[in-house]
Design an enzyme around this catalytic site. Structure first.
Site, short mmCIF file in Angstrom:
data_model
loop_
_atom_site.label_atom_id
_atom_site.label_comp_id
_atom_site.label_asym_id
_atom_site.label_seq_id
_atom_site.Cartn_x
_atom_site.Cartn_y
_atom_site.Cartn_z
N LYS A 112 113.13 -5.52 45.39
CA LYS A 112 113.87 -6.44 44.52
C LYS A 112 113.07 -7.73 44.28
O LYS A 112 113.09 -8.29 43.18
CB LYS A 112 115.23 -6.78 45.11
CG LYS A 112 116.21 -5.62 45.16
CD LYS A 112 116.59 -5.14 43.77
CE LYS A 112 117.63 -4.05 43.83
NZ LYS A 112 117.95 -3.49 42.49
N LYS A 195 113.74 9.13 40.86
CA LYS A 195 115.12 9.59 40.79
C LYS A 195 115.83 9.06 39.55
O LYS A 195 115.42 8.07 38.94
CB LYS A 195 115.88 9.16 42.05
CG LYS A 195 116.11 7.67 42.17
CD LYS A 195 117.04 7.36 43.34
CE LYS A 195 117.42 5.88 43.35
NZ LYS A 195 118.43 5.57 44.35
N LYS A 198 120.18 4.13 36.73
CA LYS A 198 120.56 3.31 35.57
C LYS A 198 119.52 2.23 35.31
O LYS A 198 119.31 1.83 34.16
CB LYS A 198 121.94 2.67 35.82
CG LYS A 198 123.09 3.65 35.85
CD LYS A 198 124.41 2.95 36.07
CE LYS A 198 124.67 2.60 37.51
NZ LYS A 198 125.13 3.72 38.33
#
Length: 332
Positions: A112, A195, A198
């Site tokens: 992040k 994977k 969104k």
């Protein structure tokens, strides 16, 4: 007594096939064999600063989709995380014994920091302690998580054991990753990388609420290559991802046919994608129809959320009462 299972999904958008096959299908299987708590993690989603309208809308999406996928509120506890304030209280206590260095070493936190350097907030740093609070509040022993959450689950065990040592108790049990399948499932996206997520864009995901037209359009745009250049060659990641998706939604005969075509260098990706799209549509259609039906029943959704909150709080209040006593918070 049945073992307790806890898991949740952040309401950052609609559920996709990755959520469904990676998590929700396990939830549906577990609900009759375990004491299950499945929650909508709206507190976790605040790290991305959703608008109030988006937050409420996404929570509704997940609640509707949980129900449409077959999670039964009579058999399990479905609740919204923020409806159980005891979670936030336990989060505070766990943060008092979580150390900066171990939180900064979290792989998801480092990811992040790299991907959103302008929004490195305290909630991202302490995400593992909030996840631990979600699990420990119900003293769960089994947690159906994806591969990317296994480190957080290890940290949950660390925080629970540290609390036990600090207060000379065995109150919190250890919790472990759990799946009905032999391996934790990872569902690939349509962009040829990693994977289904969104965060990688709308067109990389097949949502449970997608129309047949949407599915055909997305799959037709999926990343491929120029085709195999020798027989029985190893597939590149992007192609292997599409075959992995076919393995999930198609029959064994269909998969075998296209594997054979690829190995013979005779595969036509247009035909392959058309078949994959139609099989995805067959998988999605009954769920999409239930989503459309349930989303209109506001009274039922309100009843499910209220009932779930009562059941979840009953469990959480028992935990917090004992945690407070162990820490030394006692009335005079």
């Amino acid at each position: 007594m049945k073992e307790t299972v806890v898991s949740g999904i952040r309401p950052t958008g609609k559920l996709h096939l990755g959520n469904y096959f990676g998590a929700v299908t396990n939830f549906v299987k577990m609900q009759y064999d375990y004491n299950c708590y499945f929650f909508i993690a709206d507190l976790h989603s605040l790290t991305t600063h959703p608008t109030p309208q988006d937050l409420h809308g996404y929570v509704k999406h997940v609640l509707v989709e949980y129900l449409a996928c077959g999670i039964n509120p009579e058999e399990t506890t479905i609740y919204i995380q923020s409806d159980v304030p005891e979670v936030a209280e336990l989060y505070l206590y766990l943060n008092m014994n979580a150390y900066m260095g171990e939180l900064e070493r979290s792989t998801s936190f480092k990811d992040k920091v790299r991907s959103q350097p302008d929004n490195v907030n305290a909630g991202l740093l302490t995400y593992p302690t909030l996840m631990a609070a979600d699990i420990l509040i119900h003293r769960a022993t089994k947690v159906p998580v994806g591969k990317d959450q296994e480190q957080h689950l290890e940290m949950t065990r660390t925080f629970g054991n540290r609390f036990n040592r600090l207060y000379n108790t065995d109150f919190f049990p250890e919790s472990f990753a759990f799946s009905y399948s032999e391996n934790l499932v990872k569902i690939p996206g349509l962009d040829g990388k990693g994977k289904m997520s969104k965060s990688n864009g709308e067109n990389t995901c097949i949502y449970l609420s997608d129309s047949p037209e949407d599915i055909r359009k997305k799959v037709s745009r999926a990343v491929t290559d120029g085709g195999p250049t020798e027989e029985n060659q190893q597939k590149p990641e992007a192609i292997q991802n599409l075959f992995d998706l076919m393995k999930i939604v198609s029959s064994a005969d269909t998969l075998s046919h296209f594997e054979d075509q690829y190995n013979k260098m005779a595969i036509r990706y247009g035909d392959f994608k058309k078949q994959l799209a139609e099989d995805m549509i067959i998988t999605n259609t009954p769920i999409r129809e239930k989503i459309e039906e349930i989303s209109k029943d506001t009274l039922y959704l309100r009843q499910v959320a209220k009932h779930g909150a009562l059941k979840a709080r009953e469990s959480a209040q028992k935990t917090i009462k004992e945690v407070r006593q162990l820490i030394g918070f006692k009335p005079f």
